[in-house]
Design an enzyme around this catalytic site. Sequence first.
Site, PDB file in Angstrom:
ATOM      1  CG  ASP A  45      -2.117  -0.922   1.053  1.00 46.12           C
ATOM      2  OD1 ASP A  45      -2.401  -1.320  -0.084  1.00 46.12           O
ATOM      3  OD2 ASP A  45      -2.768  -1.228   2.072  1.00 46.12           O
ATOM      4  CE  LYS A  85      -8.234   0.783  -1.801  1.00 45.73           C
ATOM      5  NZ  LYS A  85      -7.328  -0.320  -1.421  1.00 45.73           N
ATOM      6  CG  MET A 108      -7.109   8.209   6.292  1.00 42.42           C
ATOM      7  SD  MET A 108      -8.059   6.831   5.598  1.00 42.42           S
ATOM      8  CE  MET A 108      -8.760   6.093   7.086  1.00 42.42           C
TER       9      MET A 108
END
Length: 257
Positions: A38, A60, A174
């Site tokens: 990732d 991502k 996030m």
Amino acid sequence: MIRERGKVSIVGAGPGDPELITLKAIRAIENAEVVLYDYLVNKELLGYCKPDCQIVYVGKKNKQHTYPQEEINKMLIEFGLSGKKIARLKGGDPFVFGRGAEEILGLQEHDIEFEVIPGITAGVAVPGAAGIPVTLRNVASSVAFFTGHQCENHKTEIQWDKIAVGIDTLVFYMGVTQSPRIVRNLMANGRKPETPVAMIRWGTLPEQEVMKGTLENIVAKMEQYDFKPPAIFIVGEVVAYSEQLSPLINQMAKTEI
């Protein structure tokens, strides 16, 4: 000769510092024939791969997805059915906003062997690297972790009226893009505007940046300094203790805004 089905190791790669990974995780990388990694996985960890290992980036990044999650699940199944040993490298811990469970359910449907190798999650390690304890006796006896991304499924949306004053330390993964919404909802539900907060970017790495403020002013500070993801957002009185603890803990060069 039909090759036996493979095995998938769902591996937590830790919060960023390549030394903050377990020995078991390193062994899984060393033994893998395929590694899927990732965005937040430190690329130094790929140095443990065998020379002939197939390395696939499936990261991502801020709404920019190399592959949709469904395609990643499909790749894991296809590699597993081909009999390969696969290491699925995820930043932090696979079960903390890492979609590890989703990938395992797909493997289970196809009777593919798997294992889970936990990792150090950023929600604890990143504040700690900045001198912020998520709990502290007589100050904070409760801590909870949330994703800053608003979920499309309303059943999992944060219950702001319950968490705003019911939990001492709030840690948002996030949290940069959604920080105005987070701040607005917390203050609207009773969290004091002067509550100390911190935004930590690239935590545990030499380029770590720490921005501190209050619920009332953190969004304006982020706009002023054009603070970008990825970052962990911490809300609570424990943030104030970083003034004393940070100089004692930090040994790498850090930037504080």
